[in-house]
Scaffold this active site. Structure first.
Site, short mmCIF file in Angstrom:
data_model
loop_
_atom_site.label_atom_id
_atom_site.label_comp_id
_atom_site.label_asym_id
_atom_site.label_seq_id
_atom_site.Cartn_x
_atom_site.Cartn_y
_atom_site.Cartn_z
N GLY A 150 0.83 -1.20 0.00
CA GLY A 150 0.00 0.00 0.00
C GLY A 150 0.86 1.25 0.00
O GLY A 150 2.07 1.20 0.27
N CYS A 151 0.23 2.38 -0.27
CA CYS A 151 0.97 3.64 -0.40
C CYS A 151 1.49 4.13 0.96
O CYS A 151 2.69 4.44 1.10
CB CYS A 151 0.11 4.69 -1.07
SG CYS A 151 -1.57 4.85 -0.38
N TYR A 152 0.62 4.21 1.95
CA TYR A 152 1.08 4.62 3.28
C TYR A 152 2.16 3.67 3.82
O TYR A 152 3.18 4.12 4.35
CB TYR A 152 -0.09 4.69 4.26
CG TYR A 152 -0.98 5.89 4.16
CD1 TYR A 152 -0.48 7.19 4.27
CD2 TYR A 152 -2.36 5.74 3.97
CE1 TYR A 152 -1.31 8.29 4.19
CE2 TYR A 152 -3.20 6.84 3.89
CZ TYR A 152 -2.68 8.12 4.00
OH TYR A 152 -3.51 9.21 3.93
#
Length: 345
Positions: A150-152
């Site tokens: 995921g991005c975070y």
């Protein structure tokens, strides 16, 4: 030349995949799968491809029928939607890179608790490799099922990894304050992400409940070699793209900013896409690139360390990292098709 298929090609991450792969010298895109835009030309959905891509999107059923024609399948679908097509692709010898959450969490029970969806391919979890390139490169080389981070988590784990591997911080003191551009919420119409709802404002969301929390904790625990929990609060900021993750932790011993910077530069010295800055990162310096900028400061007054990490959520946080993983899986130069730097202003 390898042949790729994309399902979820018309979402923001999917479109970014198309943009990168269209310019990749070793890849041809065989199909563009889309639930909402089947039988519509891709360049009618995204006019920037006018004169470059004339293909029409196909539905999921047709994508399933064309799996035998490709070498790698990119899945850019919401969670809970990747199970059937992943199983069929793997059975045909097709490598799978899932940009969604369905294979990121090692535990079926943890996945179901946080995502409120039954995991229908739990038997595949053991063979899935978490595709954070700079940390799991050797495992990625041998895998057929790749769980794109995921991005975070990408920004956060890259930011904290050197501290955990060198056991410099107290594990029960980690606080993550992260901010994302609106594209992180996807392309679907949604009132909270309408221009007039989010412009000229900033807000926290998913407080104490964001679904990236178990992913972050899982991978940080592996780096620390013991279980840990974090406080993670994401925020929505009124910009198109970008993530800034600011992480705080208590140091185990006295050290200086200069010493920690030297440690980070040594840790990432072989990683083209991670740049350690003596200053503090800004999202505009990584926007439109596969780069991650990391800066650190030691607060001697509180004996805390502050790590600031910036990425483009759609590239290093999604499509760019997926292509970086593909390059590793197929033995290409890791930077192939990703050498572009951020465009400013």
């Amino acid at each position: 030349m390898i042949k790729a298929g994309i399902v979820g090609a018309t979402g923001y991450a999917g479109e970014q995949l198309v943009w990168i792969l269209h310019n990749h010298a070793e890849v041809s895109i065989e199909f563009y799968g889309s639930h909402n835009y089947a039988n519509t030309k891709f360049n009618e959905i995204y006019n920037n491809y006018l004169g470059f891509i004339e293909d029409k999107c196909i539905d999921m059923e047709e994508a399933m029928n064309r799996l035998h024609k490709i070498d790698v399948l990119f899945i850019a679908l919401p969670h809970g939607k990747a199970f059937d097509i992943t199983e069929k692709a793997l059975s045909l010898g097709v490598k799978v890179i899932d940009l969604g959450a369905d294979f990121r969490i090692d535990s079926k029970e943890t996945y179901e608790a946080w995502y409120n969806v039954k995991h229908e391919s739990a038997s595949l979890l053991e063979q899935a490799v978490y595709g954070l390139c700079e940390i799991n490169r050797e495992k990625i080389k041998e895998c057929s099922l790749l769980a794109n981070p995921g991005c975070y988590p990408t920004a956060t784990i890259l930011g904290l990894a050197p501290l955990l591997k060198n056991k410099l911080i107290k594990l029960n003191t980690i606080i993550i304050d992260a901010k994302s551009g609106v594209s992180g919420a996807g392309r679907a119409a949604n009132i909270p992400t309408l221009f007039t709802e989010c412009n000229e404002s900033i807000k926290a969301y998913g407080v104490a409940s964001h679904r990236h929390t178990p992913e972050i904790e899982q991978e940080l625990s592996k780096l620390a070699e013991e279980e840990l929990i974090v406080s993670f609060t994401p925020h929505l900021v009124p910009m198109n793209r970008g993530i800034l993750s600011t992480c705080y932790a208590q140091l185990k011993k006295e050290t200086t900013t200069e010493e920690v910077l030297a440690l980070y530069k040594e840790f990432y010295k072989e990683d083209y896409f991670v740049k350690i800055t003596d200053g503090l990162p800004e999202t505009r310096w990584v926007r439109g690139s596969n780069l991650c900028h990391i800066g650190v400061r030691v607060d001697k007054r509180t004996n805390r360390i502050i790590v600031v990490s910036a990425i483009d959520n759609l590239i290093k946080g999604a499509a760019g990292q997926a292509v970086q993983n593909m390059n590793i899986m197929f033995g290409f130069e890791e930077t192939k098709g990703l050498e572009f730097i951020a465009m400013a202003p």
